[in-house]
Write an enzyme that holds these catalytic residues in place. Structure first.
Site, mmCIF file in Angstrom:
data_model
loop_
_atom_site.group_PDB
_atom_site.id
_atom_site.type_symbol
_atom_site.label_atom_id
_atom_site.label_comp_id
_atom_site.label_asym_id
_atom_site.label_seq_id
_atom_site.Cartn_x
_atom_site.Cartn_y
_atom_site.Cartn_z
ATOM 1 N N GLU A 164 1.046 -1.721 -0.245
ATOM 2 C CA GLU A 164 0.155 -0.280 -0.124
ATOM 3 C C GLU A 164 0.734 0.563 -0.046
ATOM 4 O O GLU A 164 0.824 2.425 1.304
ATOM 5 C CB GLU A 164 -1.246 0.221 1.320
ATOM 6 C CG GLU A 164 -2.282 -1.169 1.170
ATOM 7 C CD GLU A 164 -2.993 -0.887 2.365
ATOM 8 O OE1 GLU A 164 -2.498 -0.086 3.348
ATOM 9 O OE2 GLU A 164 -4.182 -2.276 2.547
ATOM 10 N N GLU A 360 -5.461 -8.919 1.295
ATOM 11 C CA GLU A 360 -5.626 -8.847 2.063
ATOM 12 C C GLU A 360 -7.115 -8.382 1.622
ATOM 13 O O GLU A 360 -7.852 -7.446 0.930
ATOM 14 C CB GLU A 360 -5.389 -6.746 3.037
ATOM 15 C CG GLU A 360 -4.045 -7.424 3.863
ATOM 16 C CD GLU A 360 -3.441 -5.557 4.160
ATOM 17 O OE1 GLU A 360 -4.031 -5.249 4.541
ATOM 18 O OE2 GLU A 360 -2.190 -5.768 3.666
HETATM 19 C C1 BGP Z 1 -3.819 -2.454 5.536
HETATM 20 C C2 BGP Z 1 -2.455 -2.309 6.309
HETATM 21 C C3 BGP Z 1 -2.153 -3.487 7.155
HETATM 22 C C4 BGP Z 1 -3.236 -3.794 8.545
HETATM 23 C C5 BGP Z 1 -4.841 -3.428 7.748
HETATM 24 C C6 BGP Z 1 -6.037 -3.230 8.411
HETATM 25 O O1 BGP Z 1 -4.559 -0.838 5.353
HETATM 26 O O2 BGP Z 1 -1.438 -2.764 4.947
HETATM 27 O O3 BGP Z 1 -0.829 -3.201 7.545
HETATM 28 O O4 BGP Z 1 -3.070 -2.777 9.049
HETATM 29 O O5 BGP Z 1 -4.926 -2.498 6.515
HETATM 30 O O6 BGP Z 1 -6.002 -1.581 8.877
HETATM 31 P P1 BGP Z 1 -6.313 -1.323 10.430
HETATM 32 O O7 BGP Z 1 -5.243 -2.506 11.302
HETATM 33 O O8 BGP Z 1 -5.790 0.232 9.995
HETATM 34 O O9 BGP Z 1 -7.168 -1.914 10.804
#
Ligand code: BGP
Length: 456
Positions: A164, A360
């Site tokens: 990202e 993801e």
């Molecule tokens: C994505 C990232 C992760 C993870 C996930 C969940 O954007 O790649 O690192 O953190 O989001 O989001 P968050 O942790 O902000 O709830």
């Protein structure tokens, strides 16, 4: 029954800074997260910092068995740049031993190891020199990438450069969720540009070092839906896509920065500094595959009071609050599984049907102990429902010919979420923060069944 293609990857994603722990031990140098937590711990949910996280550094052997227990055939994590090369030049042998043992253990348990190089974890020594704002970061990253390919290339057949990349740009230089937490659109764009070049430089070196593995990049995708078909709303959606999606996806897959993006930035006097040779680097070093992280759509409308030159992305598009949306109230993100179908078709039609996977997807929920049954299992039916719905729409896209080769959930075991600490849990395994014990959630059992049947 929804059947998925043969050899479909069922897996999970995680990252070094969010899981490893031992963050200032065994030779690892500080990242911006270590530094920021040290100087401003109050910014972090319940003062939870990066030093212990989920303790994977010490638990990785058992964790590989746990991955197998829930049917995963693949897993993505990242290497910590500041652990492998604490000063950017010298190899830390303890890190090499750790990663080699970890990746080998995954393979021994039938888990394909997918390795990402940068997951928001900028080494502090480089940040002190300007981080991605400094053009020399490109060379530093390329050296780190080359070192990694050489040290672990026999164990890793699928590499990715960045997770990202737009997120460290916007969170670090516009919205203040990442260090250095400043607000400066022009600097944000320079950071994005150097990040893109660092990605390209790593792909270039990859082709020189290996011919037997594949390389890609992981992008967050939030398909943009305009409020209405009115011209101004449609234009806002188009500009949002240029900035948020096509800025990295087009150069990664097609080798071009969209002309409309360059024109838009020029019009607002926001073009980054460029050098001769950049054009060729961008044009030539294309990826083998794409990973797309999907959590939520983006709904936009025409900007409310746009400034020229623009000072923030909001001068190009405004957020639109769709009254019919279904929300995940814990994370504050809309749940819209239909978008995965749209993404699948976009990859097919607009990106040469390049191989891609969902890198993801998941649902963060707070206070999950509410759902613990008498035998201590978290009954996370909401998460199973969430994944089923998303997989159903993805499946439809695959049936219609989209070249998707896998689905990775976020995440394997509850992990540290940056400023949100351990507030929202995403894992197939629950983490007890006091003991670091892991216990399988109902979704872990469900995942094993899906993976065994290659569908549901
Ligand atoms: C994505 C990232 C992760 C993870 C996930 C969940 O954007 O790649 O690192 O953190 O989001 O989001 P968050 O942790 O902000 O709830």
């Amino acid at each position: 029954m929804k059947n998925f293609p043969d050899n479909f990857l069922w897996g999970a994603a995680m990252s070094a800074p969010q899981t490893e722990g031992q963050s200032l031990n065994f030779g690892k140098a500080a990242t911006t997260w270590d530094y920021w937590f040290h100087t401003a711990p109050e910014k972090f949910h319940q003062n939870q910092g990066p030093e212990i996280t989920s303790g994977v550094y010490d638990h990785y052997l058992d964790d590989c068995r746990r991955m197998q227990d829930i049917g995963l055939n693949s897993l993505r994590t990242s290497i910590s740049w500041a652990r492998l090369l604490p000063d950017g030049k010298t190899i830390n042998q303890e890190a090499v031993d750790f990663y080699r043992q970890f990746f080998s253990a995954m393979l021994d348990h039938g888990i394909e190891t997918m390795i990402n190089l940068f997951h928001f974890d900028m080494p502090m020594w480089l940040m002190d020199q300007g981080g991605w704002e400094n053009r020399r970061s490109i060379e530093a990253f390329a050296f780190y990438a080359k070192t990694s390919f050489e040290l672990f290339g026999d164990l890793v057949k699928k590499w990715t450069t960045f997770n990202e990349p737009i997120v460290h740009v916007e969170c670090g230089y516009l919205y203040q969720y990442h260090y250095p937490a400043i607000v400066d659109f022009r600097r944000a764009i320079q950071v994005a540009y150097h990040t893109l070049l660092a990605h390209k430089a790593a792909v270039k070196i990859f082709r020189e070092v290996t011919q037997t593995s594949e390389i890609g990049i992981i992008l967050n995708i939030s398909p943009t839906y305009p409020r209405s078909e009115v011209e101004e709303d449609v234009l806002a959606a188009f500009q949002s896509d240029l900035l948020n999606t096509r800025s990295f996806l087009d150069p990664a897959v097609l080798g071009t920065i969209p002309e409309e993006l360059t024109e838009l930035l020029a019009e607002h006097d926001l073009l980054p500094e460029r050098e001769a040779g950049d054009h060729e680097l961008i044009k030539e070093n294309l990826v083998d595959f794409i990973g797309l992280n999907y959590y939520q759509p983006r709904r936009v409308q025409a900007p409310i009071a746009p400034k020229k030159p623009a000072e923030m992305p909001a001068d190009f598009y405004a957020a639109y609050d769709w009254p019919d949306k279904k929300m995940n109230p814990y994370r504050g993100w809309e749940i819209y599984p239909e978008a995965l179908y749209d993404v699948a078709l976009m990859m097919k039609k607009e990106y040469n049907n390049i191989p891609w996977y969902v890198s993801e997807n998941g649902m963060g929920v707070a206070d999950e102990e509410r759902f613990m049954n008498d035998s201590g299992e978290i009954e996370d039916d909401y998460r199973i429902e969430f994944m089923k719905e998303h997989l159903s729409y993805l499946h439809q896209g695959i049936v219609e010919g989209s070249n998707c080769f896998g689905y990775h959930a976020w995440t394997f075991v509850d992990c540290w979420s940056w400023l949100n600490g351990y507030k929202n849990r995403y894992g197939f395994y629950r983490l007890d923060l006091d003991t670091l014990e892991r216990s399988m959630k109902k979704s872990g059992r469900w995942m094993r069944a899906v993976s065994e049947k290659n569908g549901f």
